[in-house]
Write a protein that holds these residues in place. Structure first.
Motif, mmCIF file in Angstrom:
data_model
loop_
_atom_site.group_PDB
_atom_site.id
_atom_site.type_symbol
_atom_site.label_atom_id
_atom_site.label_comp_id
_atom_site.label_asym_id
_atom_site.label_seq_id
_atom_site.Cartn_x
_atom_site.Cartn_y
_atom_site.Cartn_z
ATOM 1 N N LYS A 1 0.651 -1.138 -0.101
ATOM 2 C CA LYS A 1 -0.002 -0.095 -0.079
ATOM 3 C C LYS A 1 0.740 1.325 0.008
ATOM 4 N N LEU A 2 2.010 1.300 0.871
ATOM 5 C CA LEU A 2 2.769 2.417 0.799
ATOM 6 C C LEU A 2 3.533 2.568 -0.619
ATOM 7 N N SER A 3 3.963 1.563 -1.255
ATOM 8 C CA SER A 3 4.392 1.775 -2.416
ATOM 9 C C SER A 3 3.479 2.316 -3.420
ATOM 10 N N ARG A 4 2.241 1.716 -3.464
ATOM 11 C CA ARG A 4 0.980 2.173 -4.397
ATOM 12 C C ARG A 4 0.839 3.718 -4.034
ATOM 13 N N ASN A 5 0.761 3.996 -2.802
ATOM 14 C CA ASN A 5 0.466 5.463 -2.407
ATOM 15 C C ASN A 5 1.488 6.303 -3.188
ATOM 16 N N TRP A 6 2.839 6.065 -2.774
ATOM 17 C CA TRP A 6 4.063 7.056 -3.218
ATOM 18 C C TRP A 6 3.850 6.770 -4.778
ATOM 19 N N GLY A 7 3.656 5.699 -5.434
ATOM 20 C CA GLY A 7 3.617 5.564 -7.125
ATOM 21 C C GLY A 7 2.506 6.695 -7.387
ATOM 22 N N PHE A 8 1.381 6.725 -7.024
ATOM 23 C CA PHE A 8 0.595 7.683 -7.351
ATOM 24 C C PHE A 8 1.031 9.144 -7.014
ATOM 25 N N PHE A 9 1.522 9.336 -5.791
ATOM 26 C CA PHE A 9 2.030 10.614 -5.626
ATOM 27 C C PHE A 9 3.175 11.159 -6.489
ATOM 28 N N PHE A 10 3.977 10.196 -6.885
ATOM 29 C CA PHE A 10 5.140 10.681 -7.828
ATOM 30 C C PHE A 10 4.509 10.797 -9.342
ATOM 31 N N THR A 11 3.308 10.259 -9.823
ATOM 32 C CA THR A 11 2.667 10.309 -10.786
ATOM 33 C C THR A 11 2.235 11.811 -10.839
ATOM 34 N N PHE A 12 1.497 12.059 -9.858
ATOM 35 C CA PHE A 12 0.956 13.720 -9.662
ATOM 36 C C PHE A 12 1.995 14.577 -9.747
ATOM 37 N N MET A 13 3.118 14.228 -9.109
ATOM 38 C CA MET A 13 4.131 15.283 -8.899
ATOM 39 C C MET A 13 4.870 15.488 -10.569
ATOM 40 N N ALA A 14 4.983 14.535 -11.357
ATOM 41 C CA ALA A 14 5.629 14.596 -12.614
ATOM 42 C C ALA A 14 4.633 15.312 -13.330
ATOM 43 N N ILE A 15 3.281 15.212 -13.362
ATOM 44 C CA ILE A 15 2.435 15.879 -14.014
ATOM 45 C C ILE A 15 2.297 17.301 -13.614
ATOM 46 N N ALA A 16 2.327 17.596 -12.201
ATOM 47 C CA ALA A 16 2.369 18.911 -11.716
ATOM 48 C C ALA A 16 3.736 19.708 -12.153
ATOM 49 N N ASN A 17 4.786 19.166 -12.079
ATOM 50 C CA ASN A 17 6.163 19.795 -12.435
ATOM 51 C C ASN A 17 5.973 20.388 -13.796
ATOM 52 N N GLU A 18 5.370 19.329 -14.747
ATOM 53 C CA GLU A 18 5.270 19.704 -16.166
ATOM 54 C C GLU A 18 4.314 20.996 -16.406
ATOM 55 N N GLY A 19 3.227 21.051 -15.457
ATOM 56 C CA GLY A 19 2.382 22.032 -15.514
ATOM 57 C C GLY A 19 2.984 23.521 -15.293
ATOM 58 N N MET A 20 3.899 23.382 -14.088
ATOM 59 C CA MET A 20 4.392 24.476 -13.407
ATOM 60 C C MET A 20 5.671 24.976 -14.207
ATOM 61 N N ARG A 21 6.418 24.061 -15.301
ATOM 62 C CA ARG A 21 7.428 24.315 -15.973
ATOM 63 C C ARG A 21 6.894 25.140 -17.059
ATOM 64 N N ALA A 22 5.498 24.977 -17.497
ATOM 65 C CA ALA A 22 5.184 25.525 -18.606
ATOM 66 C C ALA A 22 4.180 26.810 -18.304
ATOM 67 N N SER A 23 3.879 27.127 -16.889
ATOM 68 C CA SER A 23 3.136 28.231 -16.572
ATOM 69 C C SER A 23 3.690 29.144 -15.719
ATOM 70 N N LEU A 24 4.888 28.793 -15.091
ATOM 71 C CA LEU A 24 5.273 29.691 -14.072
ATOM 72 C C LEU A 24 6.934 30.068 -14.732
ATOM 73 N N SER A 25 7.056 31.235 -14.017
ATOM 74 C CA SER A 25 8.742 31.803 -14.533
ATOM 75 C C SER A 25 9.630 30.790 -13.621
ATOM 76 N N PHE A 26 10.776 30.940 -14.168
ATOM 77 C CA PHE A 26 11.748 30.103 -13.525
ATOM 78 C C PHE A 26 12.126 30.282 -12.088
#
Length: 201
Positions: free
Chosen positions: A137-162
């Motif tokens: 369960k811990l591996s699953r939870n962190w796996g979904f967390f990292f999926t969210f973080m990867a998507i979020a980083n790409e969103g921030m990279r595209a929309s925020l200043s450096f």
């Protein structure tokens, strides 16, 4: 607590001296942040590369080993940092977290689907007593967390200043990781996590 620079799983240390892994994981990113603010992006990237190399060397000498997360982060920092400096393009250093998050997401979720809790091999010493179901369960939870973080980083990279992206990367990721780790504690306790016995006075 251990809060790796790239949002890796937060654990509760077993010993007081485990402030060193915290410094090794978070220190290079903090050096990058401060140098960027004071001097600029290229100098900050160069400082980041030197600091991460020093962290790997210090970990090997002081702890006798280098964690897989630190190795991966160091390799990517040196590779994308070199590209950032050569091309004078900050996008290379910004994409590094996405690659790390995606890597951990694929590994953890892939292991979970196969019934293999890969986090157990990385954090087994920190989460003593945790059942196999708890590890899954811990591996699953962190796996979904990292999926969210990867998507979020790409969103921030595209929309925020450096500058804004870097502030969120340094402070926001740390806070979110700690909160997510805390949210997992009740589940861990239900699955046998050994929190240790209080010492006699």
């Amino acid at each position: 607590m251990l809060t790796p620079a790239d949002g890796a799983p937060v654990v509760v240390p077993a010993k007081e001296e485990s402030w060193l892994p915290l410094a090794l994981d978070f220190g290079p990113l903090l050096i990058f942040f401060v140098t960027f603010k004071l001097v600029g992006m290229i100098a900050g990237t160069a400082a980041f590369m030197v600091a991460i190399a020093a962290a790997v060397l210090t970990s090997k000498i002081k702890l006798g080993k280098v964690s897989p997360m630190l190795w991966l982060s160091a390799v990517l920092v040196l590779f994308f940092g070199s590209l950032t400096i050569y091309f004078h393009d900050q996008r290379f250093i910004q994409i590094k977290p996405t690659i790390i998050y995606a890597f951990f997401a694929v590994m953890l979720l892939g292991g979970w689907l196969r019934g293999r809790p890969l986090l157990k091999y990385l954090l087994g010493a920190a989460y003593k007593g945790l059942s196999e179901e708890g590890w899954l369960k811990l591996s699953r939870n962190w796996g979904f967390f990292f999926t969210f973080m990867a998507i979020a980083n790409e969103g921030m990279r595209a929309s925020l200043s450096f500058d804004s992206w870097l502030s969120v990367k340094v402070w926001g990721v740390t806070i979110v990781s700690i909160l997510f780790a805390a949210a997992n504690v009740p589940m861990l306790l239900r699955h046998g996590l050994d929190v240790g016995e209080p010492k006699a006075q």
